[in-house]
Design a protein around this motif. Sequence first.
Motif, PDB file in Angstrom:
ATOM      1  N   ILE A 162     -11.659 103.990  14.224  1.00  0.00           N
ATOM      2  CA  ILE A 162     -12.575 104.156  14.989  1.00  0.00           C
ATOM      3  C   ILE A 162     -12.004 104.147  16.284  1.00  0.00           C
ATOM      4  O   ILE A 162     -11.300 102.986  16.407  1.00  0.00           O
ATOM      5  CB  ILE A 162     -13.821 102.860  14.634  1.00  0.00           C
ATOM      6  N   VAL A 163     -12.295 104.740  17.373  1.00  0.00           N
ATOM      7  CA  VAL A 163     -11.837 104.757  18.612  1.00  0.00           C
ATOM      8  C   VAL A 163     -13.061 104.524  19.636  1.00  0.00           C
ATOM      9  O   VAL A 163     -14.020 104.869  19.531  1.00  0.00           O
ATOM     10  CB  VAL A 163     -11.148 105.780  19.119  1.00  0.00           C
ATOM     11  N   LEU A 164     -12.894 103.241  20.564  1.00  0.00           N
ATOM     12  CA  LEU A 164     -13.930 103.024  21.244  1.00  0.00           C
ATOM     13  C   LEU A 164     -13.579 103.210  22.792  1.00  0.00           C
ATOM     14  O   LEU A 164     -12.160 102.881  22.977  1.00  0.00           O
ATOM     15  CB  LEU A 164     -14.280 101.622  21.099  1.00  0.00           C
ATOM     16  N   GLU A 222     -18.285  92.431  30.031  1.00  0.00           N
ATOM     17  CA  GLU A 222     -17.394  93.629  30.216  1.00  0.00           C
ATOM     18  C   GLU A 222     -16.134  93.377  29.735  1.00  0.00           C
ATOM     19  O   GLU A 222     -15.246  92.479  29.781  1.00  0.00           O
ATOM     20  CB  GLU A 222     -17.140  93.777  31.834  1.00  0.00           C
ATOM     21  N   SER A 223     -15.426  94.816  29.231  1.00  0.00           N
ATOM     22  CA  SER A 223     -14.342  94.770  28.393  1.00  0.00           C
ATOM     23  C   SER A 223     -13.004  94.619  29.276  1.00  0.00           C
ATOM     24  O   SER A 223     -12.989  95.165  30.492  1.00  0.00           O
ATOM     25  CB  SER A 223     -14.135  95.763  27.722  1.00  0.00           C
ATOM     26  N   ALA A 224     -12.050  94.092  28.766  1.00  0.00           N
ATOM     27  CA  ALA A 224     -10.646  93.921  29.637  1.00  0.00           C
ATOM     28  C   ALA A 224      -9.997  95.025  29.269  1.00  0.00           C
ATOM     29  O   ALA A 224      -8.818  95.533  29.745  1.00  0.00           O
ATOM     30  CB  ALA A 224      -9.994  92.632  29.465  1.00  0.00           C
ATOM     31  N   TYR A 225     -10.157  95.995  28.133  1.00  0.00           N
ATOM     32  CA  TYR A 225      -9.474  97.183  27.820  1.00  0.00           C
ATOM     33  C   TYR A 225     -10.122  98.489  28.032  1.00  0.00           C
ATOM     34  O   TYR A 225     -11.640  98.389  27.766  1.00  0.00           O
ATOM     35  CB  TYR A 225      -9.020  97.034  26.198  1.00  0.00           C
ATOM     36  N   ASP A 226      -9.520  99.431  28.334  1.00  0.00           N
ATOM     37  CA  ASP A 226     -10.280 100.624  28.281  1.00  0.00           C
ATOM     38  C   ASP A 226     -10.428 101.114  27.021  1.00  0.00           C
ATOM     39  O   ASP A 226     -11.273 102.293  26.917  1.00  0.00           O
ATOM     40  CB  ASP A 226      -9.390 101.764  29.337  1.00  0.00           C
ATOM     41  N   ARG A 227      -9.704 101.129  26.300  1.00  0.00           N
ATOM     42  CA  ARG A 227      -9.632 101.661  24.779  1.00  0.00           C
ATOM     43  C   ARG A 227      -9.396 100.794  23.636  1.00  0.00           C
ATOM     44  O   ARG A 227      -8.513 100.071  23.713  1.00  0.00           O
ATOM     45  CB  ARG A 227      -8.710 102.774  24.685  1.00  0.00           C
ATOM     46  N   VAL A 228     -10.043 100.810  22.676  1.00  0.00           N
ATOM     47  CA  VAL A 228      -9.915  99.982  21.351  1.00  0.00           C
ATOM     48  C   VAL A 228      -9.801 100.975  20.225  1.00  0.00           C
ATOM     49  O   VAL A 228     -10.686 101.817  19.962  1.00  0.00           O
ATOM     50  CB  VAL A 228     -10.978  98.932  21.302  1.00  0.00           C
ATOM     51  N   VAL A 229      -8.782 100.606  19.436  1.00  0.00           N
ATOM     52  CA  VAL A 229      -8.507 101.505  18.227  1.00  0.00           C
ATOM     53  C   VAL A 229      -8.640 100.438  16.816  1.00  0.00           C
ATOM     54  O   VAL A 229      -7.749  99.426  16.897  1.00  0.00           O
ATOM     55  CB  VAL A 229      -7.164 102.108  18.088  1.00  0.00           C
ATOM     56  N   ILE A 230      -9.667 100.777  16.141  1.00  0.00           N
ATOM     57  CA  ILE A 230      -9.972  99.817  14.863  1.00  0.00           C
ATOM     58  C   ILE A 230      -9.294 100.575  13.747  1.00  0.00           C
ATOM     59  O   ILE A 230     -10.116 101.761  13.391  1.00  0.00           O
ATOM     60  CB  ILE A 230     -11.530  99.359  14.831  1.00  0.00           C
ATOM     61  N   ARG A 231      -8.284 100.136  13.016  1.00  0.00           N
ATOM     62  CA  ARG A 231      -7.745 100.859  12.152  1.00  0.00           C
ATOM     63  C   ARG A 231      -8.265 100.310  10.654  1.00  0.00           C
ATOM     64  O   ARG A 231      -8.086  99.185  10.416  1.00  0.00           O
ATOM     65  CB  ARG A 231      -6.369 100.821  12.226  1.00  0.00           C
ATOM     66  N   ASN A 232      -7.987 101.442   9.679  1.00  0.00           N
ATOM     67  CA  ASN A 232      -8.583 100.864   8.330  1.00  0.00           C
ATOM     68  C   ASN A 232      -7.205 100.680   7.583  1.00  0.00           C
ATOM     69  O   ASN A 232      -6.215 101.767   7.101  1.00  0.00           O
ATOM     70  CB  ASN A 232      -9.186 102.170   7.668  1.00  0.00           C
ATOM     71  N   VAL A 233      -6.970  99.392   7.369  1.00  0.00           N
ATOM     72  CA  VAL A 233      -5.424  98.885   6.649  1.00  0.00           C
ATOM     73  C   VAL A 233      -6.056  98.298   5.574  1.00  0.00           C
ATOM     74  O   VAL A 233      -6.264  96.877   5.729  1.00  0.00           O
ATOM     75  CB  VAL A 233      -4.566  98.334   7.512  1.00  0.00           C
ATOM     76  N   THR A 234      -5.961  98.608   4.586  1.00  0.00           N
ATOM     77  CA  THR A 234      -6.499  97.922   3.521  1.00  0.00           C
ATOM     78  C   THR A 234      -5.748  96.772   2.847  1.00  0.00           C
ATOM     79  O   THR A 234      -6.057  95.985   2.101  1.00  0.00           O
ATOM     80  CB  THR A 234      -6.914  98.989   2.358  1.00  0.00           C
ATOM     81  N   GLU A 235      -4.307  96.999   2.953  1.00  0.00           N
ATOM     82  CA  GLU A 235      -3.443  95.848   2.340  1.00  0.00           C
ATOM     83  C   GLU A 235      -3.095  94.851   3.191  1.00  0.00           C
ATOM     84  O   GLU A 235      -2.870  95.222   4.633  1.00  0.00           O
ATOM     85  CB  GLU A 235      -2.125  96.692   1.957  1.00  0.00           C
ATOM     86  N   SER A 236      -3.264  93.702   2.864  1.00  0.00           N
ATOM     87  CA  SER A 236      -3.064  92.553   3.924  1.00  0.00           C
ATOM     88  C   SER A 236      -1.607  92.581   4.478  1.00  0.00           C
ATOM     89  O   SER A 236      -1.169  92.175   5.386  1.00  0.00           O
ATOM     90  CB  SER A 236      -3.527  91.238   3.376  1.00  0.00           C
ATOM     91  N   ALA A 237      -0.856  92.883   3.389  1.00  0.00           N
ATOM     92  CA  ALA A 237       0.649  92.954   3.673  1.00  0.00           C
ATOM     93  C   ALA A 237       1.008  93.870   4.605  1.00  0.00           C
ATOM     94  O   ALA A 237       1.850  93.671   5.530  1.00  0.00           O
ATOM     95  CB  ALA A 237       1.609  93.358   2.232  1.00  0.00           C
TER      96      ALA A 237
END
Length: 533
Positions: free
Chosen positions: A224-226, A237-252
């Motif tokens: 997901i990109v915000l 107000e956000s300190a970042y212009d862009r946020v990427v939330i990634r689906n990484v299912t393995e904790s390792a």
Amino acid sequence: MRASARFRTRSAAAVAFAAATALVLAGCSGGNSATKDDEGAAAGSLVIDTAFSIETADPGHTYDPTGNMLAKALYETLVDFEGSDVSTPVPGLATWTENDAATEFTFTLEDGRVFSDGSPITADDVVYSLTRVQGMAEAKPNFLLNGITIEAVDEQTVRFTTETPLLQLPAILANPALGIVNAGVAQANGGSGDADDSAQSFLDGESAGSGPFVLDSLDLTSQIVLTKNEKYNGDEESAYDRVVIRNVTESATQLINLQGGDSMVALDLNGDQVEGLGDGFTVDSVPSGQTIFLLLNQSADIAGELANVKIAEAIRYGLDYDALLELAGAGATQATGVIPTGFEGALEDGVAQDLERAKAALAESGYAGQKLTLQFPNDYPVGGVEFTPLAERIQDQLAGIGLDVELAPAPFATELDAYVNGTEGFGLWFWGPDYADSANFLPFAPGLKVGLRAGWAADANPEIAGLAATAASATDPETRTADFTAFAEAMQADGPFVPLIVPGRNIATADTVAGAVYNSVWDVDIAEITPAG
């Protein structure tokens, strides 16, 4: 409401540490699917790794951990919490007053607030957003607003009327699923607010809220990109212009990405992984809002001669809780009762092992060596706690007081039906609240949802049923805590449940960022994350 009713201004309700029921569902492996892009760190990008539990970006349909975190970033709510503290609701988009009976709440919107397209937020937007959730019967958060009437008083004021006293209403309204949507935009894109509502497809591509971010792209299997909401005029107000939330299912894999500098935040590392991170990283390890517990069914049709609360008492005092906690890792604590530590009315201390008391209770129960079959899901760790080794340790400890326990593991999807339908004789399960208030734990009472799953009817213990009813209908914040404490004490003394562990939750970050703290309602508030220093 009587005309003479006295109103008191409230920016807080007597609530405490909660959760969300935060069930992490498996998705596709994320790996490095969103590595540093062409803009990279110079563009002010924040990269977060988590195992996705999300079905949509539409707040009216979301009710998952990742979905709540996303909704929190895109849509503001009338009520908010600060940081990790969910004990005190604070004004979000509005301040509020309530009547003495806790059946009428009046919310006044902050002046000048706007949506991401620059249009003003009005009472009509609030009424539309919340009645839309009510009107979509299949919407997951629909139940949050049961028995509540919502109406606009004027352009800036909304009145909520409840069928019964509801001191927890402000805490409920902080749930991101109840975020305020731009009514005009939603209605223009299929948002009818009933069974035919089709705005979800639009809201999965574009956001229509007033939060610090807007939705750039949504892929439920990868990332997901915000981007920053340029029209935002609130105080987060956000300190970042862009946020990427990634689906990484393995904790390792999350660990490798964090250590390698490919991400800045990892949300799903277990206790062993965070304890080995070393220098250059920060970890927020705290108890979650979930409770792992044992239930002993009280229906003779299900449990036969083993339907006996004295057996539950024997189990409660026969366990070595310190040894069980060894399996839970960083941040976990012993459950002190059906209300977890930190919630309003929670007991200060948990049960300590007392083998003499356990054996005496077992003898009083009439137990004659029958085999207890412990059912549990074997493929669904909660807060990093694997149920199979936990069940094995419980089996071994209970053998020490003379209980013969056999283990019956099954996949979560299979075992869930038995638990929900109340056909488990002896089960190992977990419970997480739907919003930040102790009322979430009253379902353990006889005759209520979880009590009935344990075959515990209201007439099985009228005293505890009455204590639950008293706590549910409390109108005085001063005495409400005592009502919940009385309920928790009675449950610990005479209930068919054995609370075991409150699992930990670990938020790990690189030292280049700050402000990523766990919140049991929405995991982390992305807007609160800033560059360190």
